[in-house]
Motif scaffolding. Structure first.
Motif, PDB file in Angstrom:
ATOM      1  N   GLY A  85      34.670  50.023  27.179  1.00 17.58           N
ATOM      2  CA  GLY A  85      34.826  48.794  26.413  1.00 17.58           C
ATOM      3  C   GLY A  85      35.559  47.740  27.221  1.00 17.58           C
ATOM      4  N   ALA A  86      36.177  46.791  26.514  1.00 17.63           N
ATOM      5  CA  ALA A  86      36.924  45.729  27.196  1.00 17.63           C
ATOM      6  C   ALA A  86      38.088  46.327  27.984  1.00 17.63           C
ATOM      7  CB  ALA A  86      37.440  44.707  26.191  1.00 17.63           C
ATOM      8  N   VAL A  87      38.377  45.725  29.145  1.00 20.36           N
ATOM      9  CA  VAL A  87      39.462  46.214  29.998  1.00 20.36           C
ATOM     10  C   VAL A  87      40.455  45.083  30.264  1.00 20.36           C
ATOM     11  CG1 VAL A  87      38.082  47.992  31.121  1.00 20.36           C
ATOM     12  CG2 VAL A  87      38.158  45.680  32.103  1.00 20.36           C
ATOM     13  N   LEU A  88      41.629  45.451  30.766  1.00 18.66           N
ATOM     14  CA  LEU A  88      42.647  44.481  31.153  1.00 18.66           C
ATOM     15  C   LEU A  88      42.520  44.218  32.648  1.00 18.66           C
ATOM     16  CD1 LEU A  88      45.265  42.855  30.512  1.00 18.66           C
ATOM     17  CD2 LEU A  88      46.539  44.929  31.103  1.00 18.66           C
ATOM     18  N   LEU A  89      42.376  42.947  33.009  1.00 18.93           N
ATOM     19  CA  LEU A  89      42.298  42.545  34.417  1.00 18.93           C
ATOM     20  C   LEU A  89      43.608  41.877  34.806  1.00 18.93           C
ATOM     21  CD1 LEU A  89      40.543  42.020  37.010  1.00 18.93           C
ATOM     22  CD2 LEU A  89      40.013  39.787  36.001  1.00 18.93           C
ATOM     23  N   LEU A  90      44.258  42.387  35.849  1.00 15.73           N
ATOM     24  CA  LEU A  90      45.517  41.838  36.348  1.00 15.73           C
ATOM     25  C   LEU A  90      45.371  41.473  37.817  1.00 15.73           C
ATOM     26  CD1 LEU A  90      48.029  44.465  34.870  1.00 15.73           C
ATOM     27  CD2 LEU A  90      47.538  42.197  33.953  1.00 15.73           C
ATOM     28  N   GLY A  91      46.256  40.592  38.296  1.00 16.32           N
ATOM     29  CA  GLY A  91      46.312  40.288  39.716  1.00 16.32           C
ATOM     30  C   GLY A  91      46.809  41.502  40.482  1.00 16.32           C
ATOM     31  N   ASN A  92      46.830  41.403  41.805  1.00 15.58           N
ATOM     32  CA  ASN A  92      47.202  42.584  42.600  1.00 15.58           C
ATOM     33  C   ASN A  92      48.706  42.861  42.623  1.00 15.58           C
ATOM     34  OD1 ASN A  92      47.866  40.428  44.228  1.00 15.58           O
ATOM     35  ND2 ASN A  92      46.997  41.304  46.082  1.00 15.58           N
ATOM     36  N   VAL A  93      49.504  41.933  42.085  1.00 15.29           N
ATOM     37  CA  VAL A  93      50.937  42.174  41.866  1.00 15.29           C
ATOM     38  C   VAL A  93      51.238  41.720  40.446  1.00 15.29           C
ATOM     39  CG1 VAL A  93      53.293  41.614  42.545  1.00 15.29           C
ATOM     40  CG2 VAL A  93      51.521  41.821  44.301  1.00 15.29           C
ATOM     41  N   ALA A  94      51.720  42.630  39.611  1.00 17.10           N
ATOM     42  CA  ALA A  94      51.896  42.290  38.199  1.00 17.10           C
ATOM     43  C   ALA A  94      52.984  43.147  37.577  1.00 17.10           C
ATOM     44  CB  ALA A  94      50.582  42.492  37.443  1.00 17.10           C
ATOM     45  N   THR A  95      53.587  42.614  36.507  1.00 18.49           N
ATOM     46  CA  THR A  95      54.590  43.347  35.741  1.00 18.49           C
ATOM     47  C   THR A  95      54.314  43.183  34.256  1.00 18.49           C
ATOM     48  OG1 THR A  95      56.316  43.082  37.425  1.00 18.49           O
ATOM     49  CG2 THR A  95      57.052  43.558  35.182  1.00 18.49           C
ATOM     50  N   THR A 118      50.522  51.052  43.557  1.00 21.26           N
ATOM     51  CA  THR A 118      51.914  51.505  43.469  1.00 21.26           C
ATOM     52  C   THR A 118      52.467  51.084  42.118  1.00 21.26           C
ATOM     53  OG1 THR A 118      52.236  51.317  45.854  1.00 21.26           O
ATOM     54  CG2 THR A 118      54.215  51.382  44.485  1.00 21.26           C
ATOM     55  N   VAL A 119      52.918  52.058  41.355  1.00 17.95           N
ATOM     56  CA  VAL A 119      53.475  51.821  40.022  1.00 17.95           C
ATOM     57  C   VAL A 119      54.979  52.058  40.096  1.00 17.95           C
ATOM     58  CG1 VAL A 119      53.375  52.482  37.580  1.00 17.95           C
ATOM     59  CG2 VAL A 119      51.315  52.652  39.020  1.00 17.95           C
ATOM     60  N   THR A 120      55.759  51.068  39.641  1.00 18.11           N
ATOM     61  CA  THR A 120      57.216  51.161  39.725  1.00 18.11           C
ATOM     62  C   THR A 120      57.823  51.162  38.328  1.00 18.11           C
ATOM     63  OG1 THR A 120      57.173  49.959  41.822  1.00 18.11           O
ATOM     64  CG2 THR A 120      59.309  50.153  40.713  1.00 18.11           C
ATOM     65  N   ILE A 121      58.573  52.229  38.033  1.00 16.50           N
ATOM     66  CA  ILE A 121      59.291  52.361  36.768  1.00 16.50           C
ATOM     67  C   ILE A 121      60.727  52.715  37.092  1.00 16.50           C
ATOM     68  CG2 ILE A 121      59.499  53.664  34.613  1.00 16.50           C
ATOM     69  CD1 ILE A 121      56.493  54.128  34.692  1.00 16.50           C
ATOM     70  N   PRO A 155      46.736  46.675  47.345  1.00 15.42           N
ATOM     71  CA  PRO A 155      46.088  45.824  48.348  1.00 15.42           C
ATOM     72  C   PRO A 155      44.725  45.325  47.878  1.00 15.42           C
ATOM     73  CG  PRO A 155      45.960  48.121  48.994  1.00 15.42           C
ATOM     74  CD  PRO A 155      46.846  48.072  47.795  1.00 15.42           C
ATOM     75  N   ALA A 156      44.203  45.915  46.795  1.00 13.85           N
ATOM     76  CA  ALA A 156      42.932  45.438  46.243  1.00 13.85           C
ATOM     77  C   ALA A 156      43.134  44.044  45.660  1.00 13.85           C
ATOM     78  CB  ALA A 156      42.432  46.397  45.163  1.00 13.85           C
ATOM     79  N   GLN A 157      42.041  43.328  45.451  1.00 16.40           N
ATOM     80  CA  GLN A 157      42.159  41.958  44.973  1.00 16.40           C
ATOM     81  C   GLN A 157      42.643  41.901  43.522  1.00 16.40           C
ATOM     82  OE1 GLN A 157      38.577  39.662  45.448  1.00 16.40           O
ATOM     83  NE2 GLN A 157      39.606  37.719  45.039  1.00 16.40           N
ATOM     84  N   PHE A 158      42.157  42.831  42.696  1.00 21.06           N
ATOM     85  CA  PHE A 158      42.538  42.857  41.291  1.00 21.06           C
ATOM     86  C   PHE A 158      42.770  44.285  40.837  1.00 21.06           C
ATOM     87  CE2 PHE A 158      39.928  38.987  41.638  1.00 21.06           C
ATOM     88  CZ  PHE A 158      40.830  38.054  41.129  1.00 21.06           C
ATOM     89  N   LEU A 159      43.500  44.420  39.735  1.00 25.10           N
ATOM     90  CA  LEU A 159      43.779  45.720  39.131  1.00 25.10           C
ATOM     91  C   LEU A 159      43.128  45.762  37.756  1.00 25.10           C
ATOM     92  CD1 LEU A 159      45.370  48.427  38.938  1.00 25.10           C
ATOM     93  CD2 LEU A 159      47.301  47.083  38.084  1.00 25.10           C
ATOM     94  N   ILE A 160      42.502  46.888  37.442  1.00 26.63           N
ATOM     95  CA  ILE A 160      41.907  47.124  36.126  1.00 26.63           C
ATOM     96  C   ILE A 160      42.746  48.177  35.413  1.00 26.63           C
ATOM     97  CG2 ILE A 160      39.903  48.020  34.880  1.00 26.63           C
ATOM     98  CD1 ILE A 160      39.197  45.437  36.178  1.00 26.63           C
ATOM     99  N   LEU A 161      43.127  47.896  34.150  1.00 23.31           N
ATOM    100  CA  LEU A 161      43.824  48.883  33.328  1.00 23.31           C
ATOM    101  C   LEU A 161      43.100  49.003  31.989  1.00 23.31           C
ATOM    102  CD1 LEU A 161      47.643  48.021  33.683  1.00 23.31           C
ATOM    103  CD2 LEU A 161      46.339  49.739  34.938  1.00 23.31           C
ATOM    104  N   ASP A 162      43.171  50.181  31.407  1.00 19.87           N
ATOM    105  CA  ASP A 162      42.681  50.370  30.049  1.00 19.87           C
ATOM    106  C   ASP A 162      43.535  51.436  29.379  1.00 19.87           C
ATOM    107  OD1 ASP A 162      41.152  49.782  27.865  1.00 19.87           O
ATOM    108  OD2 ASP A 162      39.459  51.037  28.437  1.00 19.87           O
ATOM    109  N   ASN A 163      43.467  51.461  28.048  1.00 19.44           N
ATOM    110  CA  ASN A 163      44.235  52.432  27.264  1.00 19.44           C
ATOM    111  C   ASN A 163      45.719  52.433  27.645  1.00 19.44           C
ATOM    112  OD1 ASN A 163      41.903  53.416  25.836  1.00 19.44           O
ATOM    113  ND2 ASN A 163      41.326  54.473  27.703  1.00 19.44           N
ATOM    114  N   VAL A 164      46.278  51.232  27.841  1.00 17.93           N
ATOM    115  CA  VAL A 164      47.713  51.114  28.127  1.00 17.93           C
ATOM    116  C   VAL A 164      48.487  51.655  26.923  1.00 17.93           C
ATOM    117  CG1 VAL A 164      49.594  49.460  28.442  1.00 17.93           C
ATOM    118  CG2 VAL A 164      47.462  49.204  29.729  1.00 17.93           C
ATOM    119  N   THR A 165      49.379  52.599  27.191  1.00 19.21           N
ATOM    120  CA  THR A 165      50.047  53.337  26.108  1.00 19.21           C
ATOM    121  C   THR A 165      51.549  53.361  26.309  1.00 19.21           C
ATOM    122  OG1 THR A 165      48.103  54.788  25.917  1.00 19.21           O
ATOM    123  CG2 THR A 165      50.159  55.581  24.934  1.00 19.21           C
ATOM    124  N   ARG A 166      52.268  53.096  25.225  1.00 19.44           N
ATOM    125  CA  ARG A 166      53.717  53.323  25.187  1.00 19.44           C
ATOM    126  C   ARG A 166      53.988  54.384  24.138  1.00 19.44           C
ATOM    127  NH1 ARG A 166      55.546  48.085  23.135  1.00 19.44           N
ATOM    128  NH2 ARG A 166      53.357  47.864  22.543  1.00 19.44           N
TER     129      ARG A 166
END
Length: 203
Positions: A85-95, A118-121, A155-166
Motif C-alpha cells: 500500500g502507501a509508503v512513507l518517503l523520506l530524504g536520505n537524512v531524517a529524524t 543507519t538507524v540511531t536510537i 547513502p541512497a537518494q531516498f528512504l522508504i518506510l512502512d508499518n512504522v510502529t511505536r
C-alpha cells in the motif's frame, strides 16, 4: 589518586556498556510483537496515484522532517510499489520525533536496493541493509529507557518506510498517543482529495 581515577573510569565504562545493552534489536516481526505491548502502527494513506506531504508536520503523534511524503504505489509503480500500500518517503537524512516510547519498528527499503540505512536510537547506531526492490526489511528495537526520536541516514537518494510502529515493552509504559489538530487537518485533506477523486471518476 591513580587508583581512584581508574575506578571512576571503570565504573563509567560499566554504565556505558549497560546503556548499550539496554537496546535490543529484532529482525523478526513475530519476536518483536511478542516482546511489545500497546502497538501503534502508522496508517499511511495517500490519494490514488498521488501523494500527500508530511513536511514538518505532526501526524498521528509523530513529527516529520522537511522531506516527508505518503506516496500511493500507483503514483510511480516502478519506485513506490512495495506490495504494502502507501509508503512513507523520506530524504536520505531524517529524524522522526514523538512522545516517549520504549519500542520502535518499521519495514525498510531504499530506491537503491541493497543500500545500508543507519538507524540511531539514544545515540546507538544499527545498520539495516535493504533488500531488492519490492521487498521491505523489518527491524525493531526495544529499550528499557524511554526515547523520543529515531534518526536515519543512508547513502541512497531516498528512504522508504512502512508499518512504522511505536509500542510499550514488558511492564514498561505504552507510547503516548494524542491526536493533534495538525493530524486531523491533514487527514481531512486526504479524505477530501479521495472524495474529489471518486466524484471525478463517477462523473
Amino acid at each position: 589518586m591513580k587508583t581512584r581515577n581508574f575506578l571512576c573510569a571503570a565504573i563509567g565504562a560499566l554504565f556505558m556498556c549497560s546503556a548499550n545493552a539496554a537496546l535490543v534489536v529484532y529482525d523478526s516481526k513475530t519476536a518483536f510483537n511478542d516482546a511489545t505491548t500497546s502497538q501503534i502502527v502508522e496508517p499511511y494513506i495517500a490519494p490514488e496515484n498521488s501523494f500527500l506531504s508530511l513536511s514538518e508536520a505532526t501526524f498521528n503523534g509523530i513529527r516529520y522532517p522537511e522531506l516527508a511524503f505518503m506516496v500511493d504505489p500507483g503514483y510511480a509503480p516502478d519506485l513506490y510499489q512495495w506490495n504494502s500500500g502507501a509508503v512513507l518517503l523520506l530524504g536520505n537524512v531524517a529524524t522522526l520525533s514523538f512522545a516517549p516510547t520504549h519500542a520502535f519498528a518499521a519495514d525498510f527499503g531504499t530506491l537503491n536496493p541493497g543500500a545500508a540505512v543507519t538507524v540511531t536510537i539514544d545515540g546507538i547506531d544499527t545498520v539495516v541493509r535493504t533488500e531488492a526492490r519490492r521487498n521491505l526489511r523489518f527491524r525493531g528495537w526495544v529499550s528499557d529507557t524511554a526515547f523520543t526520536s529515531v534518526s536515519f541516514s543512508t547513502p541512497a537518494q531516498f528512504l522508504i518506510l512502512d508499518n512504522v510502529t511505536r509500542a510499550g515493552a514488558g511492564g514498561l509504559p505504552p507510547p503516548v498517543q494524542v491526536p493533534e489538530p495538525g493530524s486531523l487537518a491533514l487527514m481531512g485533506v486526504g479524505l477530501l482529495l479521495l472524495a474529489r477523486k471518486r466524484v471525478s471518476t463517477v462523473s
